[in-house]
Design a protein around this motif. Structure first.
Motif, PDB file in Angstrom:
ATOM      1  N   GLU A 235      -3.652   6.016   8.383  1.00 56.51           N
ATOM      2  CA  GLU A 235      -3.245   6.806   7.220  1.00 56.51           C
ATOM      3  C   GLU A 235      -2.394   5.983   6.262  1.00 56.51           C
TER       4      GLU A 235
ATOM      5  N   ARG B  21       1.506   6.192  15.706  1.00 54.92           N
ATOM      6  CA  ARG B  21       2.150   6.929  14.613  1.00 54.92           C
ATOM      7  C   ARG B  21       3.584   6.454  14.448  1.00 54.92           C
TER       8      ARG B  21
ATOM      9  N   TYR C  93       3.049   9.434  10.248  1.00 55.69           N
ATOM     10  CA  TYR C  93       1.764   8.949   9.755  1.00 55.69           C
ATOM     11  C   TYR C  93       1.142   8.013  10.788  1.00 55.69           C
TER      12      TYR C  93
ATOM     13  N   THR D  94       8.227  13.945   8.747  1.00 53.59           N
ATOM     14  CA  THR D  94       6.922  13.412   8.368  1.00 53.59           C
ATOM     15  C   THR D  94       6.568  12.187   9.204  1.00 53.59           C
TER      16      THR D  94
END
Length: 359
Positions: free
Chosen positions: A23, A46, A19, A17
């Motif tokens: 976000e 990210r 982000y 995962t």
């Protein structure tokens, strides 16, 4: 320069995962304009993270220290095994070839250490020599690599592996302060492994091709800035009842001001100048840290393109960051025989670690 240990391969791994900074601001419902500015002006696009569980109200809840330690163990073992497997595949080596395993981590504490858990998880020979390096922070990977290279040099033909596994998601505090917000905007989760040998290694000893010529680790140089020993620290926060990381705002300038002297010591007696170094692999400590090192060493944006690329795509990965940069250099396939490179990391102490390599 008589270094005999050489880098055979590297491998990296991250959580599934990731982000964007925007976000994360929305997920954590952060509206303070000062904190939003820190996130959005970090030169980070990210980060791979393992976010906390949600509470009954749908918001992320604060994990207690025990949960954070469990997260560290789970993530470090998972990422560490994948990084080692990737590294061995690139080296054309097998798990049974590992004679020495060094495990590096600062984002959690384990007893027995991470090396023992990795040996059990991967089925590595229980007789494998091992070392755990904890508490050294972002500079730990390069400092530990010095010990790994020493073991390889003393055991020619045998494979030494170092893995840096940092679950920075297990070292967070959410209290809304600027101190913790800077940390929360910067670090990401990731692991990197490196394989080192010395002496002749034949394809028969590996079971597969040993691959192309690899860079030799020629020498190391360290510098600890004792006047700034508290500038970067990971210690207990009584108010939050957990460990908390602290970064002094002056860290980038302190590191930059001392970078030239340690590089001078690294190159002393070699006949090399900074302009002779073809490849620079610097720790992705943060935009201001990178800029300060660039200015003080006279480096260009091209020189640190791997460092800024890792920062952009992963954030600060602590001890394994420089190996993510090294992986990007390998992917470019531009290093040529005879060229020199410098590896450089910075961390608590405040400490600068460096290594000189030659292809």
């Amino acid at each position: 320069m008589t270094g005999t240990a050489r880098i055979e391969a590297v491998g990296t791994a991250s959580p599934p995962t990731s982000y964007s900074q925007a976000e994360l601001l929305e997920l954590f419902r952060i509206e303070d304009p000062r904190i939003r500015s820190i996130f959005l002006n970090s030169a980070i696009d990210r980060r791979h993270l393992t976010l906390p569980p949600r509470g009954d109200n749908g918001a992320f809840r604060m994990e207690v220290q025990g949960e954070l330690l469990a997260k560290h163990k789970r993530q470090a073992v998972d990422m560490g095994t994948r990084a080692i497997t990737s590294c061995l595949s690139s080296a054309g080596a097998r798990l049974s070839d590992i004679g020495y395993l060094c495990a590096v981590s600062t984002t959690g504490f384990l007893t027995p250490g991470l090396s023992a858990h990795l040996i059990r998880e991967l089925g590595i020979d229980p007789g494998c020599s091992r070392l755990d390096v904890t508490g050294m922070g972002c500079n730990a990977g390069l400092n530990a690599l010095n010990a790994v290279a020493g073991w390889a040099g003393a055991n020619p033909g045998k494979l030494a592996v170092m893995v840096c596994a940092e679950a920075c998601s297990a070292a967070y505090v959410f209290d809304g302060t600027m101190r913790t917000s800077v940390v929360n905007s910067l670090f990401g989760d990731g692991a990197a492994a490196i394989a080192v040998t010395a002496g002749a290694v034949t394809a028969g000893e590996r079971g597969e091709s040993a691959g192309p010529a690899a860079p030799r680790l020629l020498r190391f140089a360290s510098h600890i800035i004792t006047d700034a020993i508290d500038a970067m620290r990971y210690d207990w926060d009584d108010d939050q009842d957990r460990f908390s990381f602290y970064l002094d705002p002056q860290v980038p300038y302190v590191v930059g001001a001392n970078a030239e002297s340690v590089i001078g010591r690294l190159l002393a007696g070699t006949g090399l100048r900074r302009s002779d170094i073809a490849h620079w692999l610097v720790h992705s400590g943060g935009k201001k840290v990178i800029d300060s090192v660039m200015v003080n060493l006279g480096l260009t944006a091209h020189d640190v393109r791997h460092t800024t690329g890792v920062l952009r795509d992963h954030g600060n990965l602590s001890s394994g960051s420089f190996l993510f940069s090294y992986q990007r250099l390998l992917d470019e396939d531009i290093a040529r025989p005879g060229e020199y490179g410098v590896l450089m990391t910075m961390g608590p102490g405040s400490t600068i670690e460096t290594a000189l390599v030659q292809w």
